[in-house]
Design a protein around this motif. Structure first.
Motif, mmCIF file in Angstrom:
data_model
loop_
_atom_site.group_PDB
_atom_site.id
_atom_site.type_symbol
_atom_site.label_atom_id
_atom_site.label_comp_id
_atom_site.label_asym_id
_atom_site.label_seq_id
_atom_site.Cartn_x
_atom_site.Cartn_y
_atom_site.Cartn_z
ATOM 1 N N ARG A 133 2.343 -16.876 -1.587
ATOM 2 C CA ARG A 133 2.796 -17.936 -0.543
ATOM 3 C C ARG A 133 3.082 -17.213 0.750
ATOM 4 O O ARG A 133 3.736 -16.253 0.678
ATOM 5 C CB ARG A 133 3.856 -18.864 -0.987
ATOM 6 N N PRO A 134 3.125 -17.919 1.762
ATOM 7 C CA PRO A 134 3.464 -17.516 3.086
ATOM 8 C C PRO A 134 4.754 -17.307 2.991
ATOM 9 O O PRO A 134 5.675 -18.130 2.579
ATOM 10 C CB PRO A 134 3.140 -18.494 4.158
ATOM 11 N N GLY A 135 5.283 -16.023 3.616
ATOM 12 C CA GLY A 135 6.847 -15.680 3.343
ATOM 13 C C GLY A 135 7.049 -15.042 2.072
ATOM 14 O O GLY A 135 8.125 -14.487 1.938
ATOM 15 N N GLY A 136 6.103 -15.134 0.965
ATOM 16 C CA GLY A 136 6.384 -14.606 0.006
ATOM 17 C C GLY A 136 6.235 -13.013 -0.185
ATOM 18 O O GLY A 136 5.739 -12.371 0.862
ATOM 19 N N ARG A 137 6.336 -12.292 -1.416
ATOM 20 C CA ARG A 137 6.097 -10.697 -1.172
ATOM 21 C C ARG A 137 5.076 -10.152 -2.187
ATOM 22 O O ARG A 137 4.984 -10.735 -3.205
ATOM 23 C CB ARG A 137 7.481 -10.268 -1.345
ATOM 24 N N ILE A 138 4.768 -9.279 -1.890
ATOM 25 C CA ILE A 138 3.824 -8.401 -2.590
ATOM 26 C C ILE A 138 4.362 -7.018 -3.070
ATOM 27 O O ILE A 138 4.687 -6.420 -2.140
ATOM 28 C CB ILE A 138 2.487 -8.211 -2.254
ATOM 29 N N ALA A 139 4.885 -6.653 -4.309
ATOM 30 C CA ALA A 139 5.449 -5.466 -4.682
ATOM 31 C C ALA A 139 4.596 -4.550 -5.408
ATOM 32 O O ALA A 139 4.121 -5.165 -6.674
ATOM 33 C CB ALA A 139 6.726 -5.694 -5.443
ATOM 34 N N LEU A 140 4.338 -3.641 -5.193
ATOM 35 C CA LEU A 140 3.454 -2.637 -5.758
ATOM 36 C C LEU A 140 3.821 -1.126 -5.982
ATOM 37 O O LEU A 140 4.591 -0.756 -5.218
ATOM 38 C CB LEU A 140 2.017 -2.390 -4.848
ATOM 39 N N ALA A 141 3.667 -0.608 -6.818
ATOM 40 C CA ALA A 141 3.752 0.703 -7.511
ATOM 41 C C ALA A 141 2.715 1.317 -7.629
ATOM 42 O O ALA A 141 1.729 1.110 -8.670
ATOM 43 C CB ALA A 141 4.935 0.855 -8.498
ATOM 44 N N SER A 142 2.252 2.561 -7.111
ATOM 45 C CA SER A 142 1.039 3.265 -7.472
ATOM 46 C C SER A 142 1.084 4.698 -7.313
ATOM 47 O O SER A 142 1.954 5.253 -6.536
ATOM 48 C CB SER A 142 0.095 2.892 -6.169
ATOM 49 N N TRP A 143 0.427 5.344 -8.213
ATOM 50 C CA TRP A 143 0.892 6.900 -8.386
ATOM 51 C C TRP A 143 0.338 7.477 -7.055
ATOM 52 O O TRP A 143 -0.739 7.047 -6.462
ATOM 53 C CB TRP A 143 -0.303 7.536 -9.445
ATOM 54 N N THR A 144 0.800 8.537 -6.380
ATOM 55 C CA THR A 144 0.692 9.317 -5.251
ATOM 56 C C THR A 144 -0.316 10.287 -5.549
ATOM 57 O O THR A 144 -0.510 11.020 -6.706
ATOM 58 C CB THR A 144 1.915 9.804 -4.763
ATOM 59 N N PRO A 145 -1.054 10.673 -4.525
ATOM 60 C CA PRO A 145 -2.120 11.750 -4.908
ATOM 61 C C PRO A 145 -1.439 13.202 -5.107
ATOM 62 O O PRO A 145 -2.128 13.945 -5.942
ATOM 63 C CB PRO A 145 -2.814 11.972 -3.744
ATOM 64 N N ASP A 146 -0.542 13.319 -4.474
ATOM 65 C CA ASP A 146 0.310 14.845 -4.786
ATOM 66 C C ASP A 146 1.092 14.798 -6.087
ATOM 67 O O ASP A 146 1.834 15.789 -6.493
ATOM 68 C CB ASP A 146 1.168 15.355 -3.717
ATOM 69 N N GLY A 147 1.346 13.597 -6.653
ATOM 70 C CA GLY A 147 2.342 13.670 -7.653
ATOM 71 C C GLY A 147 1.544 14.158 -9.202
ATOM 72 O O GLY A 147 0.653 14.388 -9.254
ATOM 73 N N PHE A 148 2.418 14.073 -10.208
ATOM 74 C CA PHE A 148 1.893 14.414 -11.491
ATOM 75 C C PHE A 148 0.755 13.643 -11.869
ATOM 76 O O PHE A 148 -0.374 14.354 -12.196
ATOM 77 C CB PHE A 148 2.857 14.706 -12.366
ATOM 78 N N VAL A 149 0.816 12.334 -11.758
ATOM 79 C CA VAL A 149 -0.520 11.478 -12.258
ATOM 80 C C VAL A 149 -1.519 11.766 -11.314
ATOM 81 O O VAL A 149 -2.620 11.911 -11.986
ATOM 82 C CB VAL A 149 0.136 10.068 -12.611
#
Length: 264
Positions: A133-149
Motif C-alpha cells: 500500500r502507499p506509505g507501506g514498507r518493503i523489508a528485504l534481506a539479501s546476501w552480499t557479494p563479498d559475504g560468505f554466502v
C-alpha cells in the motif's frame, strides 16, 4: 520468466531438503521480524517464503500473513509449521514476478533470501511495490557479494556457470543496485546484517550436508563429472574451513547480508 527458467528455479528448491538448511537461518529470521515491530492485524506478505522462516514469527506477532513460494514442497512444510503452532497463515504457490494479490493488499512486504533469486529482477521489484500500500514498507534481506554466502555462490558459478542473460541474485546485496531496482521508493534505508550458521559437524560434513540438502548445491554437483565433483567438494570444504570460527569440531560461519527498508 520463461518456462525453462521457472522449471529450473523450482527444481533448485524442490530438490534436497531445504527445510533442514533453513532452520540454521531461523535465528536471523526471528531477529529480522522482531526489528520490524509488526502490529497486531498488520497485513504482511512473505515473498519466496520457503518453509516459513519469516511468515511464522510474523504470525506469532499477530500479523495477518500471506506467504508465497514457487516450490510446492516448501509451501507444504511452511503450512505444517503454522498448523503445528495453531497459526492462521495463507500460503500460495507462485512466483515473485507474478504475485496473485491485488494492488495495495499489504502494509508490509517481506523477503529474506528469497526474492533475490527471481530471474527478472525489475519485474519482481515492480511486484513488491504493486502489492504494497502507499506509505507501506518493503523489508528485504539479501546476501552480499563479498559475504560468505556470496562467496559460496561465486564458487559454484565457477564450476557451473549460471544461465546466460540472467543477472546475479547478489545484485540485491549491493546498495547501489537495490537503489536502482527500487527507484520508485519514497525512502530507502540500508543496514548490514549477519546470519550465523552454527552446524554441529565439521567442514567436510558441512559440505556433505549442503550437497544432500541444499538444492542449488545438489544440482551443481549433479551437473559435474566425477573429477569436477571432487574439485568442487574440495573447494567448498576449503571455503567453509577458512571461514569457520568454531574451535571445537563444529562449523560456525557468519554470513553478511544487506537489510533494506523501502517506503512506498
Amino acid at each position: 520468466m520463461s518456462d525453462a527458467l521457472r522449471a529450473g528455479l523450482r527444481a533448485n528448491w524442490t530438490q534436497g531438503d531445504f527445510g533442514e538448511v533453513a532452520r540454521f537461518a531461523q535465528p536471523a529470521a526471528d531477529a529480522f521480524v522482531e526489528r520490524l515491530a509488526l502490529r497486531p492485524g498488520e497485513r504482511v506478505a512473505d515473498i519466496a517464503c520457503g518453509t516459513g522462516n519469516l511468515a511464522v514469527p510474523a504470525a506469532r506477532a499477530g500479523a495477518r500473513v500471506s506467504g508465497i513460494d514457487i516450490a510446492p514442497n516448501l509451501i507444504e512444510a511452511a503450512a505444517a509449521r503454522a498448523a503445528a503452532e495453531g497459526l492462521t497463515i495463507r500460503f500460495d504457490e507462485g512466483d515473485a514476478e507474478r504475485l496473485p494479490y491485488d494492488d495495495a493488499s499489504f502494509d508490509t512486504v517481506l523477503s529474506m533470501f528469497g526474492v533475490m533469486f527471481a530471474p527478472d529482477q525489475h519485474r519482481a521489484a515492480a511486484e513488491l511495490f504493486r502489492v504494497c500500500r502507499p506509505g507501506g514498507r518493503i523489508a528485504l534481506a539479501s546476501w552480499t557479494p563479498d559475504g560468505f554466502v556470496g562467496r559460496m555462490f561465486a564458487l559454484g558459478a565457477r564450476f557451473v556457470p549460471p544461465p546466460a542473460g540472467v543477472a546475479s541474485p547478489l545484485r540485491w546485496g549491493r546498495a547501489e543496485d537495490v537503489a536502482a531496482l527500487l527507484h520508485d521508493a519514497a525512502e530507502l534505508r540500508f543496514a548490514e546484517g549477519r546470519a550465523r550458521f552454527d552446524l554441529p559437524f565439521g567442514p567436510a560434513q558441512t559440505v556433505a550436508f549442503y550437497r544432500r540438502c541444499f538444492g542449488p548445491t545438489l544440482r551443481a554437483f549433479a551437473a559435474l563429472d566425477a573429477a569436477g565433483q571432487a574439485r568442487y567438494a574440495d573447494a567448498l570444504e576449503e571455503l567453509w574451513r577458512e571461514a569457520n570460527i568454531a574451535p571445537d569440531g563444529r562449523t560456525c560461519v557468519e554470513a553478511a547480508y544487506l537489510e533494506v527498508i523501502a517506503i512506498r
